[in-house]
Design a protein around this motif. Structure first.
Motif, PDB file in Angstrom:
ATOM      1  N   GLY A   1       4.577   7.148   7.442  1.00 29.24           N
ATOM      2  CA  GLY A   1       4.475   5.711   7.249  1.00 29.24           C
ATOM      3  C   GLY A   1       3.238   5.322   6.484  1.00 29.24           C
ATOM      4  N   MET A   2       3.230   4.096   6.065  1.00 29.64           N
ATOM      5  CA  MET A   2       2.078   3.524   5.406  1.00 29.64           C
ATOM      6  C   MET A   2       2.084   2.030   5.648  1.00 29.64           C
ATOM      7  N   SER A   3       0.917   1.448   5.578  1.00 31.00           N
ATOM      8  CA  SER A   3       0.816  -0.003   5.685  1.00 31.00           C
ATOM      9  C   SER A   3      -0.343  -0.451   4.828  1.00 31.00           C
ATOM     10  N   SER A   4      -0.235  -1.662   4.322  1.00 30.50           N
ATOM     11  CA  SER A   4      -1.291  -2.214   3.474  1.00 30.50           C
ATOM     12  C   SER A   4      -1.106  -3.718   3.362  1.00 30.50           C
ATOM     13  N   CYS A   5      -2.135  -4.332   2.837  1.00 29.84           N
ATOM     14  CA  CYS A   5      -2.087  -5.751   2.518  1.00 29.84           C
ATOM     15  C   CYS A   5      -2.401  -5.895   1.035  1.00 29.84           C
ATOM     16  N   SER A   6      -1.612  -6.674   0.341  1.00 33.35           N
ATOM     17  CA  SER A   6      -1.830  -6.845  -1.096  1.00 33.35           C
ATOM     18  C   SER A   6      -2.648  -8.107  -1.325  1.00 33.35           C
ATOM     19  N   GLY A   7      -3.921  -7.994  -1.091  1.00 30.48           N
ATOM     20  CA  GLY A   7      -4.818  -9.128  -1.262  1.00 30.48           C
ATOM     21  C   GLY A   7      -5.936  -9.040  -0.246  1.00 30.48           C
TER      22      GLY A   7
ATOM     23  N   MET B   1       0.658 -11.070   1.391  1.00 27.38           N
ATOM     24  CA  MET B   1       1.599 -10.409   2.297  1.00 27.38           C
ATOM     25  C   MET B   1       1.066  -9.032   2.695  1.00 27.38           C
ATOM     26  N   CYS B   2       1.300  -8.681   3.949  1.00 27.45           N
ATOM     27  CA  CYS B   2       1.007  -7.354   4.465  1.00 27.45           C
ATOM     28  C   CYS B   2       2.339  -6.725   4.864  1.00 27.45           C
ATOM     29  N   GLY B   3       2.369  -5.441   4.864  1.00 25.88           N
ATOM     30  CA  GLY B   3       3.612  -4.785   5.246  1.00 25.88           C
ATOM     31  C   GLY B   3       3.381  -3.369   5.712  1.00 25.88           C
ATOM     32  N   SER B   4       4.415  -2.830   6.303  1.00 27.73           N
ATOM     33  CA  SER B   4       4.380  -1.444   6.734  1.00 27.73           C
ATOM     34  C   SER B   4       5.755  -0.824   6.523  1.00 27.73           C
ATOM     35  N   VAL B   5       5.740   0.461   6.250  1.00 28.77           N
ATOM     36  CA  VAL B   5       6.963   1.219   6.031  1.00 28.77           C
ATOM     37  C   VAL B   5       6.877   2.491   6.871  1.00 28.77           C
ATOM     38  N   THR B   6       7.916   2.788   7.584  1.00 25.40           N
ATOM     39  CA  THR B   6       8.016   4.063   8.289  1.00 25.40           C
ATOM     40  C   THR B   6       9.297   4.758   7.856  1.00 25.40           C
TER      41      THR B   6
END
Length: 167
Positions: free
Chosen positions: A44-50, A71-76
């Protein structure tokens, strides 16, 4: 020393014992493969674009001030449920094929060997494709992104939220 008929019968294996051992081996391989996928094919990964400015405002992904909350998001990623279904279908298909086509013990054992081989190859391909999919995943902007999801092998769980929101 001579062996009588009674001693031979007492020490003889159950008729078809080799096939039962082969079926047990197939089931063990299937369970181990499914467990390995469930335990080791995760990422997984997560980040915020800003970000946030010193005065409490927001920055976009390029670092410019904006009024819009980034927006922030996470992917698994994990093994796709179809892989587990495929492993079960391989086991059932091989057992059905033994009942329908195997006329000797050697033929039945060959079918079981081929089924084990297909499960191992499917598991290895799923590992390679799943790890490749998660390693190539890079999201720069959670407002607009795309990813390559290798549907029969790996599945992604994506969640987005505005920066500062929990959950």
């Amino acid at each position: 020393m001579t062996i009588t008929q009674n001693e031979t019968d007492e020490n003889a294996l159950l008729p078809g014992a080799e096939i039962v051992v082969g079926i047990r081996s197939l089931l063990v391989w299937a369970i181990v493969a499914a467990t390995m996928l469930a335990v080791f094919l995760q990422g997984g990964m997560s980040s915020c674009s800003g970000g946030v400015t010193g005065s409490g405002g927001f920055l976009d992904a390029t670092g410019r001030p904006t009024d819009v909350t980034p927006m922030c998001g996470s992917v698994t990623v994990s093994a796709h449920p179809l892989v587990y279904v495929a492993i079960g279908v391989i086991v059932l298909f091989s057992l059905t094929r033994i009942l329908g086509r195997a006329d000797t013990v050697a033929c039945a054992l060959g079918i079981l060997h081929n089924a084990r081989l297909v499960i191992v190859v499917l598991t290895l391909v799923t590992f390679v494709v799943g790890h490749w999919a998660i390693s190539t995943l890079h999201v720069e902007d959670w407002n607009n992104y795309s990813l390559f999801a290798p549907v029969p092998f790996a599945s992604f769980d994506i969640s987005t939220r505005p920066m500062g929101a929990t959950g």
